[in-house]
Design a protein around this motif. Structure first.
Motif, PDB file in Angstrom:
ATOM      1  N   ASP A  14      50.953  74.502  11.288  1.00 19.56           N
ATOM      2  CA  ASP A  14      50.701  73.257  10.558  1.00 19.56           C
ATOM      3  C   ASP A  14      49.699  72.438  11.358  1.00 19.56           C
ATOM      4  O   ASP A  14      49.799  72.371  12.593  1.00 19.56           O
ATOM      5  N   ASP A  58      51.904  75.873   6.659  1.00 15.15           N
ATOM      6  CA  ASP A  58      51.483  74.874   5.687  1.00 15.15           C
ATOM      7  C   ASP A  58      50.394  75.488   4.807  1.00 15.15           C
ATOM      8  O   ASP A  58      49.647  76.370   5.234  1.00 15.15           O
ATOM      9  N   LEU A  59      50.293  75.048   3.549  1.00 10.41           N
ATOM     10  CA  LEU A  59      49.268  75.581   2.653  1.00 10.41           C
ATOM     11  C   LEU A  59      47.915  74.935   2.908  1.00 10.41           C
ATOM     12  O   LEU A  59      46.904  75.604   3.105  1.00 10.41           O
ATOM     13  N   LYS A  60      47.876  73.609   2.927  1.00 11.29           N
ATOM     14  CA  LYS A  60      46.609  72.882   3.040  1.00 11.29           C
ATOM     15  C   LYS A  60      46.291  72.597   4.509  1.00 11.29           C
ATOM     16  O   LYS A  60      46.894  71.738   5.133  1.00 11.29           O
ATOM     17  N   ASP A  65      43.254  77.929   5.203  1.00 13.57           N
ATOM     18  CA  ASP A  65      44.480  77.471   4.545  1.00 13.57           C
ATOM     19  C   ASP A  65      45.568  78.541   4.635  1.00 13.57           C
ATOM     20  O   ASP A  65      45.350  79.644   5.141  1.00 13.57           O
ATOM     21  N   THR A  86      54.112  73.312   1.235  1.00 10.79           N
ATOM     22  CA  THR A  86      53.009  72.451   0.814  1.00 10.79           C
ATOM     23  C   THR A  86      53.520  71.163   0.192  1.00 10.79           C
ATOM     24  O   THR A  86      54.563  71.150  -0.463  1.00 10.79           O
ATOM     25  N   HIS A  88      51.489  69.727  -1.806  1.00 11.22           N
ATOM     26  CA  HIS A  88      50.676  69.732  -3.021  1.00 11.22           C
ATOM     27  C   HIS A  88      51.116  70.867  -3.929  1.00 11.22           C
ATOM     28  O   HIS A  88      50.331  71.516  -4.588  1.00 11.22           O
ATOM     29  N   GLU A  93      50.079  77.543  -8.183  1.00 14.53           N
ATOM     30  CA  GLU A  93      49.910  77.951  -6.789  1.00 14.53           C
ATOM     31  C   GLU A  93      51.067  78.832  -6.337  1.00 14.53           C
ATOM     32  O   GLU A  93      50.873  79.835  -5.651  1.00 14.53           O
ATOM     33  N   THR A 107      58.084  73.325  -1.436  1.00 10.93           N
ATOM     34  CA  THR A 107      57.334  72.065  -1.432  1.00 10.93           C
ATOM     35  C   THR A 107      57.933  71.077  -0.439  1.00 10.93           C
ATOM     36  O   THR A 107      59.126  71.086  -0.158  1.00 10.93           O
TER      37      THR A 107
END
Length: 447
Positions: A14, A58-60, A65, A86, A88, A93, A107
């Motif tokens: 992250d 983490d995704l973002k 990514d 994430t 988002h 996704e 999430t």
């Protein structure tokens, strides 16, 4: 949450340091071993050094990514489970991620129970938790590279896919093949091995396929071949790259039709055998020289496992040395108890062109010649000098010297490139090129 039956090693990724720290504290308190990374590239470097059981990312993130990181993990560490978090999150996704093979998609803010359940499920289904020391009991290692190889081997063991093992001479290709057989559904059936480069063509053909009475001079009775002997089990074809070209055609026919015809016979015999083959040769080059059949290569190379050289798993040398010492001492001299610290350091610093087989020879010589319970550095040095069974090439020796030298200089200077370059008599640009050539990072040596 029920605790895992082993201390699983998690990698958290992250780019938010506070969230990384908080999640790390929570998971550590649950009994996990936790390593953290602030970016995808940093995570990939850690995966080369550490034996990780599960990645939570983490995704973002900047640079790379979570999905890009997952794709790289699948290329380099097939089968390693990944959970993506994430803030988002969206249904498209999540669907995309799970379709690509991501184990879980949660999430933020992450529900504690949902996260723990996802971790439990991932670990219970991954090869890491089912890693059974019994099937691989003959393989002694703590190297992340080797442990990852064993995880991949365990994943393919239960299927009947054909496996090609690549590795230099002496790395233990037959030992890995035996472990694959032991972990397979065929484990109660025979494991039969043959070195395809050790016999002349006609004898090898007879050994593999068998012969009828009178098939050739000296064939005074019918004899089953190794395909029949291994029926229901595993046939290990060692040094397949050295098999005569004419025999490669006959082997391909057996693999395609699952039938074998003994020499001098007109009858085909059905066989049920799993094939594992191994070679130290570059079969791509052999094919380009018409020394190895392309169609046979693709039949054999359904799954490819590459065993690292001993120099690539140098952290295993003291472990292996002590293990081999116990075996040899038990057979020959029970009063021999250990290697001295200096002896272990000398072994760890040596070059091993003959790999594990050479280490076996050195340890056995030390045990044979010692009259004391502790093996000394002097005895190890003597055994290393006298063991000339394998000679490395000039290029391999030079590369190994460079790698050892650079590690030593960086260790002395605690990762200071300017000081290290000065000690080595090189300018900074040249020194950085040397580090890149050997995939070394100065930061890894800083305290």
């Amino acid at each position: 949450m029920s605790r895992t039956p082993f201390k699983a090693h998690l990698l958290l990724v992250d780019d938010d340091p506070s969230l990384l720290k908080l999640l790390g504290i929570r998971l550590t308190s649950e009994g996990f071993l936790v390593t953290t990374a602030k970016s995808g590239p940093e995570a990939l470097k850690l995966l080369q050094k550490e034996a990780i059981d599960l990645v939570i990312s983490d995704l973002k993130m900047d640079e790379m990514d979570g999905l890009a990181l997952f794709n790289e993990i699948q290329k380099q560490h097939t089968g390693l489970p990944v959970i993506i978090l994430t803030a988002h999150g969206s249904i498209p996704e999540a669907v995309s991620a799970t379709q690509q093979g991501v184990f879980g998609f949660l999430t933020k803010p992450v529900d504690k129970d949902a996260l723990y359940k996802a971790i439990q499920d991932a670990l219970s289904l991954s090869s890491a938790t089912s890693f059974d020391a019994n099937w691989a009991s003959d393989i002694v290692t703590r190297s992340p590279v080797m442990l990852r190889l064993l995880e991949q081997a365990k994943m393919v063991a239960s299927s009947d896919v054909t496996v090609l093992i690549n590795g230099a001479s002496g790395t233990g290709k037959e030992v890995l093949a035996k472990a694959l057989h032991k972990a397979s559904l065929r484990s109660e059936k025979p494991f039969v091995a043959i070195n395809c480069g050790a016999l002349p063509e006609q004898l090898l053909e007879s050994e593999l396929f068998g012969h009828a009475k009178g098939a050739f001079t000296g064939a005074v009775s019918q004899r089953d071949g190794l395909f029949q002997t291994a029926n229901g089990g595993t046939l290990f074809l060692d040094e397949i790259g050295d098999m005569p070209f004419a025999l490669q055609v006959k082997l391909l026919r057996v693999l395609q039709e699952r039938k074998v015809r003994p020499l001098g016979s007109n009858n085909d015999i059905p066989i049920d055998v799993r094939i594992i083959s191994a070679t130290h040769r570059d079969l791509q080059k052999a094919m380009s020289k018409n020394e190895f059949r392309e169609d046979l290569y693709y039949r054999l190379n359904v799954v490819n496992l590459k065993i690292p050289s001993l120099n690539e798993r140098s952290e295993d040398i003291p472990l292996l040395a002590n293990h081999l010492l116990q075996i040899s001492a038990q057979k020959h001299k029970p009063f021999v108890k250990s290697l001295s610290n200096d002896a272990l350091r000398r072994l760890a610093g040596a070059s091993w062109p003959g790999n594990v087989r050479q280490l076996v020879n050195v340890i056995e010589q030390c045990v044979a010649l010692t009259s004391a319970p502790v093996i000394s550095e002097t005895l190890v040095e003597q055994a290393l000098q006298e063991d000339s069974s394998v000679l490395t090439t000039f290029t391999e020796a030079r590369n190994q010297f460079e790698l050892n030298y650079l590690r030593k200089v960086l260790h002395i200077t605690k990762g200071n490139v300017t000081h290290a370059a000065r000690l080595a008599g090189r300018n900074r640009t040249e020194f950085y090129k040397l580090l890149a050539r050997h995939d070394l990072e100065a930061n890894d040596f800083k305290e």
